[in-house]
Design an enzyme around this catalytic site. Structure first.
Site, PDB file in Angstrom:
ATOM      1  N   GLU A 210     -27.615 -13.833  31.675  1.00  0.00           N
ATOM      2  CA  GLU A 210     -28.181 -13.941  33.070  1.00  0.00           C
ATOM      3  C   GLU A 210     -29.801 -13.588  32.799  1.00  0.00           C
ATOM      4  O   GLU A 210     -30.191 -12.460  32.655  1.00  0.00           O
ATOM      5  CB  GLU A 210     -27.712 -12.930  33.865  1.00  0.00           C
ATOM      6  N   CYS A 244     -35.063 -10.647  39.659  1.00  0.00           N
ATOM      7  CA  CYS A 244     -35.003 -11.878  38.726  1.00  0.00           C
ATOM      8  C   CYS A 244     -34.966 -12.995  39.471  1.00  0.00           C
ATOM      9  O   CYS A 244     -35.502 -14.217  39.312  1.00  0.00           O
ATOM     10  CB  CYS A 244     -33.458 -11.775  38.193  1.00  0.00           C
TER      11      CYS A 244
HETATM   12  P1  NAD Z   1     -34.775  -6.954  28.397  1.00  0.00           P
HETATM   13  O1  NAD Z   1     -34.573  -8.139  27.980  1.00  0.00           O
HETATM   14  O2  NAD Z   1     -36.084  -5.962  27.838  1.00  0.00           O
HETATM   15  O3  NAD Z   1     -33.807  -5.835  28.273  1.00  0.00           O
HETATM   16  C1  NAD Z   1     -32.392  -6.021  28.699  1.00  0.00           C
HETATM   17  C2  NAD Z   1     -31.385  -5.226  28.092  1.00  0.00           C
HETATM   18  O4  NAD Z   1     -31.466  -5.501  26.738  1.00  0.00           O
HETATM   19  C3  NAD Z   1     -31.589  -3.688  27.968  1.00  0.00           C
HETATM   20  O5  NAD Z   1     -30.420  -3.013  28.163  1.00  0.00           O
HETATM   21  C4  NAD Z   1     -32.046  -3.509  26.505  1.00  0.00           C
HETATM   22  O6  NAD Z   1     -31.943  -2.395  26.040  1.00  0.00           O
HETATM   23  C5  NAD Z   1     -31.194  -4.536  25.858  1.00  0.00           C
HETATM   24  N1  NAD Z   1     -31.714  -5.059  24.594  1.00  0.00           N
HETATM   25  C6  NAD Z   1     -33.106  -4.946  24.088  1.00  0.00           C
HETATM   26  N2  NAD Z   1     -32.942  -5.569  22.988  1.00  0.00           N
HETATM   27  C7  NAD Z   1     -31.795  -5.796  22.442  1.00  0.00           C
HETATM   28  C8  NAD Z   1     -31.138  -6.417  21.210  1.00  0.00           C
HETATM   29  N3  NAD Z   1     -31.909  -7.041  20.170  1.00  0.00           N
HETATM   30  N4  NAD Z   1     -29.815  -6.518  21.322  1.00  0.00           N
HETATM   31  C9  NAD Z   1     -29.225  -6.246  22.472  1.00  0.00           C
HETATM   32  N5  NAD Z   1     -29.779  -5.498  23.567  1.00  0.00           N
HETATM   33  C10 NAD Z   1     -31.087  -5.426  23.635  1.00  0.00           C
HETATM   34  O7  NAD Z   1     -34.860  -6.775  29.878  1.00  0.00           O
HETATM   35  P2  NAD Z   1     -35.251  -5.764  31.099  1.00  0.00           P
HETATM   36  O8  NAD Z   1     -36.736  -5.860  31.027  1.00  0.00           O
HETATM   37  O9  NAD Z   1     -34.476  -4.598  31.002  1.00  0.00           O
HETATM   38  O10 NAD Z   1     -34.901  -6.475  32.444  1.00  0.00           O
HETATM   39  C11 NAD Z   1     -35.681  -7.471  33.268  1.00  0.00           C
HETATM   40  C12 NAD Z   1     -35.394  -8.795  32.928  1.00  0.00           C
HETATM   41  O11 NAD Z   1     -34.211  -9.056  33.174  1.00  0.00           O
HETATM   42  C13 NAD Z   1     -36.194  -9.810  33.878  1.00  0.00           C
HETATM   43  O12 NAD Z   1     -36.388 -10.932  32.746  1.00  0.00           O
HETATM   44  C14 NAD Z   1     -35.334 -10.251  34.842  1.00  0.00           C
HETATM   45  O13 NAD Z   1     -35.522 -11.359  35.495  1.00  0.00           O
HETATM   46  C15 NAD Z   1     -34.027 -10.229  34.250  1.00  0.00           C
HETATM   47  N6  NAD Z   1     -32.912  -9.929  35.063  1.00  0.00           N
HETATM   48  C16 NAD Z   1     -32.021 -11.266  35.324  1.00  0.00           C
HETATM   49  C17 NAD Z   1     -30.808 -11.287  36.262  1.00  0.00           C
HETATM   50  C18 NAD Z   1     -30.113 -12.226  36.374  1.00  0.00           C
HETATM   51  O14 NAD Z   1     -28.836 -11.818  36.949  1.00  0.00           O
HETATM   52  N7  NAD Z   1     -30.429 -13.387  36.268  1.00  0.00           N
HETATM   53  C19 NAD Z   1     -30.854  -9.804  37.027  1.00  0.00           C
HETATM   54  C20 NAD Z   1     -31.640  -9.000  36.989  1.00  0.00           C
HETATM   55  C21 NAD Z   1     -32.520  -8.914  35.933  1.00  0.00           C
END
Ligand code: NAD
Length: 456
Positions: A210, A244
């Site tokens: 997502e 998002c």
């Molecule tokens: P992010 O990609 O920085 O982090 C997301 C998660 O991934 C965090 O828990 C982080 O600790 C983890 N992570 C980081 N590196 C990793 C790795 N190498 N392996 C596994 N996990 C890892 O995103 P964010 O800044 O926390 O969230 C914002 C983003 O999420 C935006 O792009 C937003 O649009 C998206 N989002 C999408 C939805 C949806 O349902 N489509 C909903 C909410 C947010």
């Protein structure tokens, strides 16, 4: 053994117990968890508000939506996933064919910070309802909210650790991805999704992504401009633009463009807190790029963004190759560009690498619903924004850099299941072709029948 490995191991044994329960037994426990969350909504919303900086009412709304989904998943899992008969077809008419969606085992859920309850529970609730145990890694920006949800489970459903949280940053997420769980449900940015997918490839762990969005709103000349402006303001500036499937671009038919801009500008008020320290600089870079390429800052501008707060910014006539148009901004900024026709708006909407959701405003709501079919997105709302978010029976997910796979709805339950096909032979086939000593005459007859059925 690391903490993540130990947690996944405990989840394995919990999954065996949980997966062995009937749909009804799981439903009553999921509803106990739901009631616990609902009764403590004030406490949870306060925690979310504290960790994210969003207003407590917004946090409460997030919890209300999440609980609605949990309730639906709990009540519908049996109907959607339970064993049911399907037609067995001509060749296997002597068999009864049945299909059931069985649990995968342990699901690793990696969540973001912007909706730390609603978003991860979109995976967690559906995965649990489908009979899986879950190990949940909340964002490092909202760890206490993640831990609260797992503690709430332990209180409402004591005994086996069916839902557990592991806390930490990306390294812990990477460890969970490596741990041998049966599927990863990742919500976050496309950049991180690529890393997660690379890790999943090593262990052949299936993945649902997502991702982010660059959602467009299309405003037709016949639209209710007050309603459209209100929706654009909520979808664009609400939650400090950190949604998002929020609105980031608005394409307005030229004849009503000045009027729409005026109405939207009047609603672009209120300073908000951004959740992470990195985000304001990203938002400012997008605004500066738009303005330096000839975009017009109608409300606010680069100075609206301080180290931790942002006031709404409305940008007009921004070139389509500006990063304010091509990249996810995740701040309370709206790019509002004029178009000659709704068709042009559709084309610009679809030009994005993202494809999460979109909205269309028009008095011709049936026509607008037909336009939705032309959009390369996973969801669309007509005469509203984010209409789909509160409909638990609808799947949610995107295309392109917005991800793949679906949470919510029947598709969301199946996403965390393996389809198992079972046939039961009721009587010997009159024309038995599935044997080594096949009768050539029976084969001739079968071929004649085949030509009659398919070759005419
Ligand atoms: P992010 O990609 O920085 O982090 C997301 C998660 O991934 C965090 O828990 C982080 O600790 C983890 N992570 C980081 N590196 C990793 C790795 N190498 N392996 C596994 N996990 C890892 O995103 P964010 O800044 O926390 O969230 C914002 C983003 O999420 C935006 O792009 C937003 O649009 C998206 N989002 C999408 C939805 C949806 O349902 N489509 C909903 C909410 C947010």
């Amino acid at each position: 053994m690391t903490e993540v490995q130990a947690t996944v191991e405990k989840a394995r044994s919990a999954a065996r117990w949980w997966g062995g329960l009937s749909y009804n037994e799981r439903r009553s426990r999921l509803l106990a968890w739901k009631r616990h969350i609902a009764r403590h909504i004030g406490e949870l919303a306060a925690l979310v508000a504290e960790e994210t900086g969003k207003p407590q009412d917004d946090a409460a709304l997030e919890v209300m939506l999440a609980v609605e989904h949990l309730d639906w998943a709990a009540r519908n899992a049996g109907k959607v996933l339970g064993r049911h008969r399907v037609p067995s077809g001509m060749l296997a008419a002597n068999h009864v064919a049945t299909l059931e969606y069985l649990p995968l085992g342990v699901i690793g859920v990696i969540g973001p910070w912007n909706y730390p309850v609603y978003t991860p529970l979109g995976s967690v609730s559906y995965a649990l309802a489908a009979g899986n145990a879950v190990v949940f890694k909340p964002s490092e920006h909202t760890p206490r909210t993640g831990a609260w949800l797992a503690d709430a489970w332990a209180t409402a459903v004591p005994g086996e650790p069916v839902l557990q949280a592991v806390l930490g940053d990306g390294a812990v997420g990477a460890e969970l991805t490596w741990s041998g769980v049966d599927k990863i449900a990742f919500t976050g940015s496309a950049a991180t999704a690529r890393k997660v997918m690379a890790t999943c490839a090593e262990t052949l762990t299936p993945l649902v992504v997502e991702g982010g969005g660059k959602d467009a709103m299309i405003v037709a000349a016949d639209a209710d401009l007050d309603a459209a402006a209100r929706a654009a303001a909520f979808g664009g500036f609400g939650n400090a633009g950190q949604t998002c499937a929020g609105v980031e671009r608005v394409y307005v038919e030229r004849s009503v463009y000045p009027e729409f801009l005026g109405k939207l500008s009047a609603l672009a008020v209120g300073e908000q807190t951004m959740t992470t320290p990195e985000q304001p600089a990203i938002v400012r870079a997008h605004v500066e790029d738009a303005v330096s390429r000839g975009g017009r800052a109608v409300v606010g501008g680069p100075s609206s963004i301080t180290a931790s707060t942002v006031a709404p910014v409305v940008l007009a006539e921004v070139p389509e190759d500006s990063i304010a148009v091509t990249e996810e901004t995740f701040g309370p900024t709206l790019v509002v560009n004029p178009v000659d026709s709704v068709d042009e708006a559709v084309q610009l909407t679809n030009a994005s690498k993202y494809g999460l959701a979109a909205s269309i405003f028009s008095k011709d709501s049936h026509g607008a619903t037909r336009i939705a079919r032309k959009l390369r997105t996973g969801a669309a709302s007509v005469n509203a924004v984010l209409g789909f978010a509160g409909v638990p029976s609808l799947p949610f997910g995107g295309v392109g850099d917005s991800g793949f796979g679906r949470i919510h709805g029947a598709d969301g339950l199946r996403e965390f299941s393996r389809a198992q096909a079972v046939t039961r032979q009721r009587f010997a086939a009159p024309m038995d072709l599935m044997r080594l000593d096949r009768d050539p005459k029976v084969m001739q007859r079968a071929l004649r029948l085949f030509h009659f059925r398919h070759g005419r």
